[in-house]
Scaffold this motif. Structure first.
Motif, short mmCIF file in Angstrom:
data_model
loop_
_atom_site.label_atom_id
_atom_site.label_comp_id
_atom_site.label_asym_id
_atom_site.label_seq_id
_atom_site.Cartn_x
_atom_site.Cartn_y
_atom_site.Cartn_z
N ARG A 73 0.81 -1.22 0.00
CA ARG A 73 0.00 0.00 0.00
C ARG A 73 0.84 1.27 0.00
N LEU A 77 0.93 4.06 -3.11
CA LEU A 77 0.57 5.46 -2.87
C LEU A 77 1.71 6.40 -3.27
N THR A 173 -3.90 9.83 -10.62
CA THR A 173 -3.58 9.91 -9.20
C THR A 173 -4.83 9.85 -8.34
N ALA A 177 -5.05 6.37 -5.92
CA ALA A 177 -4.86 6.53 -4.47
C ALA A 177 -5.98 5.86 -3.66
N ALA A 180 -5.68 2.13 -3.80
CA ALA A 180 -4.54 1.62 -3.04
C ALA A 180 -4.92 1.31 -1.59
N PHE A 181 -5.88 2.04 -1.04
CA PHE A 181 -6.28 1.79 0.34
C PHE A 181 -7.03 0.48 0.51
#
Length: 407
Positions: A73, A77, A173, A177, A180-181
């Motif tokens: 992760r 990021l 982006t 992002a 990615a979490f």
């Protein structure tokens, strides 16, 4: 529910790879408007992509090793921010060297951060459907040319290349992002679960240090096969459009061969992934490499567009299906703890292999005046890859922890 979360990782990984690879590899559609506005040579603009390939391969090893230490992760990021920054700086560049640094350096370095960490994380979540899961994550890269490239074309027509690249930076982006979490490491019991197979031998403690890993016969053979595989198909992929035009195809029709290969590759990833789960990864890789060599050699007998399309379907299915499976074999050899390092290492060797094909094909054409020897040489390299794949050592299996269960 904990075990089923692996499919969330698959979906998030596919979205991330689609956005990241699509943003990076859309450069060809920027080529003409950039050259027209800035006066930069096409060779100079394309050089940013060459730099990007090299940087991506080297950075992939670094990112993979880092992911083993801190998890996927934070790596993703960080890379998402780097991707956005690189594209933004490239969109504002007024000097070619600045553009090459931003696109080739920053964007290229970010591109190496997605494959190894995402695939390593996915492998930890799956046992029973491991090959299919990895293939589905890689599906994002296959979809990228069909989504991000047309989007970039539309944006360029509406806003010009600079604002189009800037909007791509912001959008990539902004979507990567949050995705990615959703990425998280598999619980220990799941990540350590072994894959039952007939060609398994008991394992000593898996290697943990970089030096030890890279000296094992498993890594050496795996990296060498991956290198030869990519070296075999990169030249034909790069030069086939030119070859088709020499055979009388229009520029648009010749370019569409790429689209056919990409579309076929989507099905190849799913078909080969399911097949590998059923009959074994090693068998599918060897069979795929043999088919790839036969398909490449067949180009010397092709001169009609219909036949180019048929071969594009075959090769798209094969190399699209085989490429993700090297990571599954790596997981069987080394276990989950060092997957980022291992995948980063073999990806770096594959990037070097990819770099040889276009240059070698150009040299052979300049020397002999046609592409005949490109396809002969590439087929020979592909056959060598298949023969070397026969030397894949047996899988190693460590005892699974109590309570492990497949996903």
């Amino acid at each position: 529910m904990e075990r089923q979360y692996g499919w969330v990782i698959v979906v998030a990984g596919a979205v991330i790879t689609c956005l990241a690879m699509g943003a990076m590899f859309a450069l060809p559609v920027y080529l003409q408007p950039m050259s027209d506005e800035t006066g930069w040579t096409r060779a100079g603009i394309s050089g940013a992509m060459t730099v990007g390939f090299i940087v991506m391969g080297v950075a992939g090893f670094f990112w993979g090793t880092l992911a083993d230490r801190i998890g996927a992760r934070p790596v993703i990021l960080t890379a998402a921010a780097m991707l956005g920054l690189g594209l933004y700086l490239a969109s504002r560049a007024t000097d070619l060297l600045v553009f090459q640094f931003a696109y080739g350096g920053l964007v290229g370095a970010s591109g190496g951060a997605f494959f190894a960490p995402l695939i390593a994380t996915t492998l930890g979540w799956f046992d029973k459907h491991r090959s299919l899961a990895v293939s589905l994550v890689s599906l994002g890269a296959g979809v990228a040319p069909m989504t991000m490239t047309p989007l970039a074309t539309i944006l360029i027509e509406q806003f010009g290349w600079r604002d189009a690249m800037m909007l791509t930076a912001l959008a990539a982006t902004a979507f990567i992002a949050p995705a990615a979490f959703l990425i998280r490491q598999a619980p220990e019991a799941l990540s350590e679960a072994p894959t039952p197979a007939s060609d398994v031998v008991p394992a000593s403690k898996p290697p943990r240090t970089i030096t030890t890993i890279f000296r094992t016969p498993q890594f050496i053979v795996l990296a060498a096969v991956f290198f030869l595989c990519c070296g075999a198909h990169s030249g034909p992929i790069f030069h086939t459009v030119s070859y088709a035009m020499l055979c009388g195809a229009s520029a648009l029709a010749a370019a569409s061969i790429y689209s056919v290969e990409g579309f076929a590759g989507l099905f190849g990833r799913v078909i080969f992934g399911m097949l590998a789960d059923r009959i074994g990864v090693k068998r599918v890789i060897i069979g795929g490499l043999l088919l790839q060599a036969v398909g490449i050699y067949s180009y010397i007998y092709v001169s009609e567009l219909t036949h180019f399309y048929l071969l594009a379907v075959l090769l798209g299915l094969v190399y699209g299906g085989v490429m993700p499976l090297y990571s599954v074999l790596a997981r069987d050899y080394f276990g989950p703890k060092v997957m980022g390092t291992v995948l980063g290492g073999i990806t770096m060797t594959s990037a070097i292999g990819m770099a040889f094909g276009p240059v070698g094909g150009g040299y052979l054409y300049d020397t002999f005046g046609d592409y005949h020897w490109l396809y002969v040489a590439s087929a020979a390299v592909g056959l060598a890859a298949a023969m070397l794949a026969l030397a894949f050592p047996p899988k190693t299996e460590a005892a699974a922890p109590a309570g492990a269960a497949p996903a």
